[in-house]
Design an enzyme around this catalytic site. Structure first.
Site, PDB file in Angstrom:
ATOM      1  N   CYS A 296       0.827  -1.086  -0.037  1.00 13.70           N
ATOM      2  CA  CYS A 296       0.121   0.106   0.075  1.00 13.70           C
ATOM      3  C   CYS A 296       1.011   1.129   0.084  1.00 13.70           C
ATOM      4  CB  CYS A 296      -0.951  -0.038   1.238  1.00 13.70           C
ATOM      5  SG  CYS A 296      -0.224   0.068   2.800  1.00 13.70           S
TER       6      CYS A 296
ATOM      7  N   ARG B  72      -3.241  -0.502   5.401  1.00 14.19           N
ATOM      8  CA  ARG B  72      -3.822  -1.728   4.850  1.00 14.19           C
ATOM      9  C   ARG B  72      -3.066  -2.814   4.539  1.00 14.19           C
ATOM     10  NH1 ARG B  72      -5.246   2.200  -0.138  1.00 14.19           N
ATOM     11  NH2 ARG B  72      -3.307   3.098   0.788  1.00 14.19           N
TER      12      ARG B  72
ATOM     13  N   ASP C 201      -8.075   4.090   1.183  1.00 17.88           N
ATOM     14  CA  ASP C 201      -7.270   4.376   2.295  1.00 17.88           C
ATOM     15  C   ASP C 201      -7.934   4.787   3.607  1.00 17.88           C
ATOM     16  OD1 ASP C 201      -5.077   5.304   3.731  1.00 17.88           O
ATOM     17  OD2 ASP C 201      -4.213   6.346   2.098  1.00 17.88           O
TER      18      ASP C 201
END
Ligand code: 4NP
Length: 151
Positions: A8, A14, A121
């Protein structure tokens, strides 16, 4: 041995979840899982406390993970590179040297059937976003694990 890298932007929200979740679904003798970020803002830090918390709520401990930056040698070290969003995808692909390296990069959510292709996000959102992200990543990792455990 199949080597999987989760990527990420920050490697604190994440991809640490993706690493922990996929690890929990595969046999360690057959599959290794790591994670990295395309940005270098948090190198050496543990995952975001909200990711640690949501993982813990699902029985996973990701607190020992440490953030690192994605590097071009990851293309040689890993067989599959899963990215969370289109921006990660572009950033990783830009570092690929060959067509074979490009082929290793996939959008994580394309493995699941959720009707979306990007994991949002959650960094600037509240804790609710983290449960949402957890569920998306969990669906994709179940599909990936099913394939890997068969091969
Ligand atoms: P992640 O979230 O890419 O899921 O780890 C982010 C974490 C930190 C930042 C951006 C995204 N940051 O800019 O510091």
């Amino acid at each position: 041995m199949t080597k999987v890298l989760m990527v990420c932007l920050g490697n604190i929200c994440r991809s640490p979840l993706a690493e922990g979740i996929l690890k929990s679904k595969v046999a360690a003798e057959n599959v290794t899982v790591d994670s990295a970020g395309t940005g270098g803002y948090h190198i050496g830090e543990p995952p975001d406390p909200r990711s640690i918390d949501v993982a813990r709520q699902h029985g996973l401990d990701i607190s020992m993970q440490r953030c690192r930056k994605f590097r071009s040698s990851d293309f040689e070290a890993f067989d599959l590179i899963y990215v969370m969003d289109n921006s990660n995808y572009a950033n990783v692909l830009a570092q690929a040297a060959t067509e074979a390296e490009k082929q290793k990069v996939r959008l994580l959510l394309k493995e699941a059937d959720l009707g979306i292709t990007e994991v949002p996000d959650p960094y600037y959102g509240g804790t609710k976003g983290f449960e949402n992200v957890y569920q998306m990543i969990d669906s994709a990792c179940s599909a990936i694990a099913q394939k890997l455990n068969r091969s």
